[in-house]
Scaffold this active site. Structure first.
Site, PDB file in Angstrom:
ATOM      1  N   ILE A 203       1.012  -1.311  -0.150  1.00  0.00           N
ATOM      2  CA  ILE A 203       0.014  -0.054  -0.048  1.00  0.00           C
ATOM      3  C   ILE A 203       0.943   1.257  -0.070  1.00  0.00           C
ATOM      4  O   ILE A 203       1.933   1.345   0.986  1.00  0.00           O
ATOM      5  CB  ILE A 203      -0.866   0.082   1.177  1.00  0.00           C
ATOM      6  CG1 ILE A 203      -1.693  -1.170   1.360  1.00  0.00           C
ATOM      7  CG2 ILE A 203      -1.744   1.312   1.333  1.00  0.00           C
ATOM      8  CD1 ILE A 203      -2.543  -1.496   2.804  1.00  0.00           C
ATOM      9  N   HIS A 204       0.583   1.944  -1.105  1.00  0.00           N
ATOM     10  CA  HIS A 204       1.541   3.374  -0.889  1.00  0.00           C
ATOM     11  C   HIS A 204       0.874   4.448  -1.755  1.00  0.00           C
ATOM     12  O   HIS A 204       1.112   5.673  -1.397  1.00  0.00           O
ATOM     13  CB  HIS A 204       2.789   2.970  -1.536  1.00  0.00           C
ATOM     14  CG  HIS A 204       2.852   3.360  -3.250  1.00  0.00           C
ATOM     15  ND1 HIS A 204       2.370   2.256  -3.858  1.00  0.00           N
ATOM     16  CD2 HIS A 204       3.102   4.071  -4.062  1.00  0.00           C
ATOM     17  CE1 HIS A 204       2.447   2.296  -5.173  1.00  0.00           C
ATOM     18  NE2 HIS A 204       2.817   3.597  -5.214  1.00  0.00           N
ATOM     19  N   ARG A 205      -0.269   4.343  -2.239  1.00  0.00           N
ATOM     20  CA  ARG A 205      -0.795   5.345  -3.198  1.00  0.00           C
ATOM     21  C   ARG A 205      -1.313   6.553  -2.232  1.00  0.00           C
ATOM     22  O   ARG A 205      -1.698   6.395  -1.142  1.00  0.00           O
ATOM     23  CB  ARG A 205      -2.400   4.759  -3.634  1.00  0.00           C
ATOM     24  CG  ARG A 205      -2.545   4.552  -4.877  1.00  0.00           C
ATOM     25  CD  ARG A 205      -2.050   5.006  -6.252  1.00  0.00           C
ATOM     26  NE  ARG A 205      -1.229   4.000  -7.084  1.00  0.00           N
ATOM     27  CZ  ARG A 205      -0.284   4.098  -7.656  1.00  0.00           C
ATOM     28  NH1 ARG A 205       0.242   5.410  -8.030  1.00  0.00           N
ATOM     29  NH2 ARG A 205       0.297   3.231  -8.439  1.00  0.00           N
TER      30      ARG A 205
END
Ligand code: UD1
Ligand code: UDP
Length: 357
Positions: A203-205
Site C-alpha cells: 500500500i502506498h498510493r
C-alpha cells in the site's frame, strides 16, 4: 551515434529502465546518459535495483526528494534543464507517471529536445491522482509514445493523438520483459522467517495514505484477511511514516511487516504467494505474470485488461468489499491465459525505434 538521456527517480522506473537500458547497450548506434532525480533515495528503494538489475550507475544525480508536488517537480525541471544543456542529447526518454517523469519531459520539450514516453496512453480517468496529471501532460509533449497495451494506444487515438505530430508504437510492457529476465534469479528476503502460504500486500498510493481514514480501513481489512491467510507486507516508506506516527489500528501478528525488498525478493514473494492485495500499478501486472489473483485497493485501474477475465478485482478500501472479493478468489481458482502485455520484447522494440526516431 545517437545520445539518449534517460530521466528516472522512483522505484518502478528503475525496474522499467533495466531491460530497456540493457537493450540499448546492445545497439551500436545508440548510447544512453542516465539522470537520477533522487526522488527515491533509501538504499532499498533505489540502489538495490541498480545493483540487482545491473543498471549502469547514473551519470548525474540531483538528490531532490521529500517535497510537495510543485516544489519537487519545479526543482527537478531546473536541475534536469542544466544537465540537458550540458549533455546536448538527441532525445530524452522518460518512464511511467511519477513527478520525475513529468519533470524530465517538460525540461526536455522546452529545450526543443524530442521526448520518448515509455508506458504511454494509460489512463485511470481520475484527475485527483497526481500520476494521472503526470501521464496526460507527458503524453501530450512526447513525440514518440510507447504503449504497453492496445487499450493504451486506443486511449491516445480517442484523445486525438492520431492527428498530432507524434508516433505511437505498441511495444508491449517493459515490466513483463523485466520479470522474464530476472525471474530465475528470484530469492527469498533473507532477514525474517516468513509463512509458507500467504497473501502479498503493498500500500502506498497517495489516495490511500493521505488523509489517514482510508489507511485505517485498509489496516482493518488486512487484519480480517490475515485470519484466513497470513500476510507478508513490505511497507513503502510513505506508509511506514504513517504507521510509525500512530493513531492507526494495530496490525495483527499474522500481518508480517517487513521493509521494502529488492526486485529479486519481490519476484520470489510474487512466485510464492497465494494472492496479491495492492494499490501498486506494477504489482497488479506482476500478479498476472505470476498467475496470482489480485485484489486492487483502488476504485479504478489503468490496467483494465486484467478486469474482464477476472484476474483482478477493484475493491477500493472498504473492508467488507475486500473480504468478499478475497473469499471469492479463495473459493474459485482462476485459469490464466498469458499474452496481455506483449511478447517480452518491448525493450528490444524500444531500442530499435531509437535508431529510426
Ligand atoms: C511515487 C510516485 C508514485 C509511484 C511511487 C512508487 C509521484 C507523484 N508518485 O510515490 O506514482 O507509484 O513513487 O513507489 O511521483 N520516501 C522515503 N524514502 C524513499 C522514497 C520516499 O522516505 O526512498 C518518503 C518521502 O520522503 C515522502 C514519501 O516517502 O515522504 C513519499 O515519497 P514521494 O516520492 O513523494 O512519493 P511516493 O509515494 O513514493
Ligand atoms: N517492488 C519491490 N519491492 C517492494 C515492493 C515493490 O521491488 O518491496 C517492486 C515491484 O516490482 C513493483 C515495483 O516495485 O511492481 C513498483 O512498485 P510501486 O508499488 O512502488 O510503484 P507503482 O508501480 O505503483 O508505480
Amino acid at each position: 551515434m545517437k545520445k539518449i538521456a534517460t530521466i528516472l527517480g522512483a522505484r518502478p522506473q528503475f525496474i522499467k529502465a533495466a531491460p530497456v537500458s540493457k537493450a540499448i547497450r546492445k545497439s551500436s548506434d545508440v548510447c544512453e546518459v542516465m539522470v537520477h532525480t533522487g526522488q527515491h533515495f533509501d538504499k532499498n528503494m533505489s540502489q538495490v535495483f541498480f545493483d540487482q538489475m545491473e543498471i549502469p550507475r547514473p551519470d548525474h544525480h540531483l538528490n531532490i526528494h521529500s517535497l510537495p508536488h510543485g516544489a519537487m517537480t519545479g526543482r527537478m525541471i531546473e536541475g534536469i534543464e542544466g544537465i540537458l544543456e550540458k549533455e546536448q542529447p538527441d532525445r530524452v526518454m522518460v518512464y511511467g507517471d511519477t513527478n520525475s517523469t513529468l519533470a524530465g519531459a517538460l525540461a526536455a520539450v522546452k529545450l526543443h529536445i524530442p521526448v520518448a514516453h515509455v508506458e504511454a496512453g494509460l489512463r485511470s480517468y481520475n484527475r485527483k491522482m497526481p500520476e494521472e496529471i503526470n501521464r496526460i501532460l507527458t503524453d501530450r509533449i512526447s513525440d514518440l509514445l510507447f504503449c504497453p497495451t492496445p487499450t493504451a494506444q486506443q486511449n491516445l487515438s480517442a484523445e486525438g493523438f492520431d492527428h498530432f505530430s507524434c508516433t505511437t508504437i505498441l511495444s508491449g510492457d517493459v515490466m513483463y520483459d523485466a520479470s522474464l529476465l530476472f525471474r530465475d534469479k528470484a530469492r527469498p528476503p533473507g532477514h525474517k522467517a516468513l509463512p509458507v502460504n500467504f497473501v502479498l500486500a503493498t500500500i502506498h498510493r497517495e489516495e490511500n495514505t493521505s488523509p489517514k481514514d482510508k489507511l485505517k480501513q485498509l489496516i482493518v481489512a488486512l487484519n480480517e484477511v490475515s485470519r484466513d491467510l497470513p500476510i507478508v507486507f513490505p511497507v513503502h516508506p510513505r506508509t511506514q511514516k504513517l504507521i510509525s506516527a500512530g493513531n492507526l489500528p494495530s496490525l495483527s501478528k499474522h500481518v508480517h511487516v517487513i521493509d521494502p525488498v529488492g526486485y529479486l525478493e519481490i519476484l520470489y514473494l510474487l512466485a510464492q504467494c497465494q494472492l496479491v492485495m495492492t494499490d501498486s500499478g506494477g504489482m497488479q501486472k506482476e500478479a498476472y505474470f505470476f498467475h496470482k489473483p489480485c485484489l486492487t485497493l483502488r476504485n479504478e485501474t489503468e490496467w483494465v485488461e486484467l478486469l474482464g477475465p477476472g484476474y483482478n478485482k477493484l475493491c477500493g478500501s472498504d473492508p467488507a468489499v475486500i473480504l468478499d472479493a478475497f473469499h471469492g478468489f479463495l473459493n474459485k481458482p482462476l485459469v490464466f491465459a498469458d499474452g496481455l502485455y506483449g511478447k517480452g520484447n518491448a525493450s528490444a522494440i524500444i531500442a530499435k525505434a531509437f535508431q529510426e526516431h
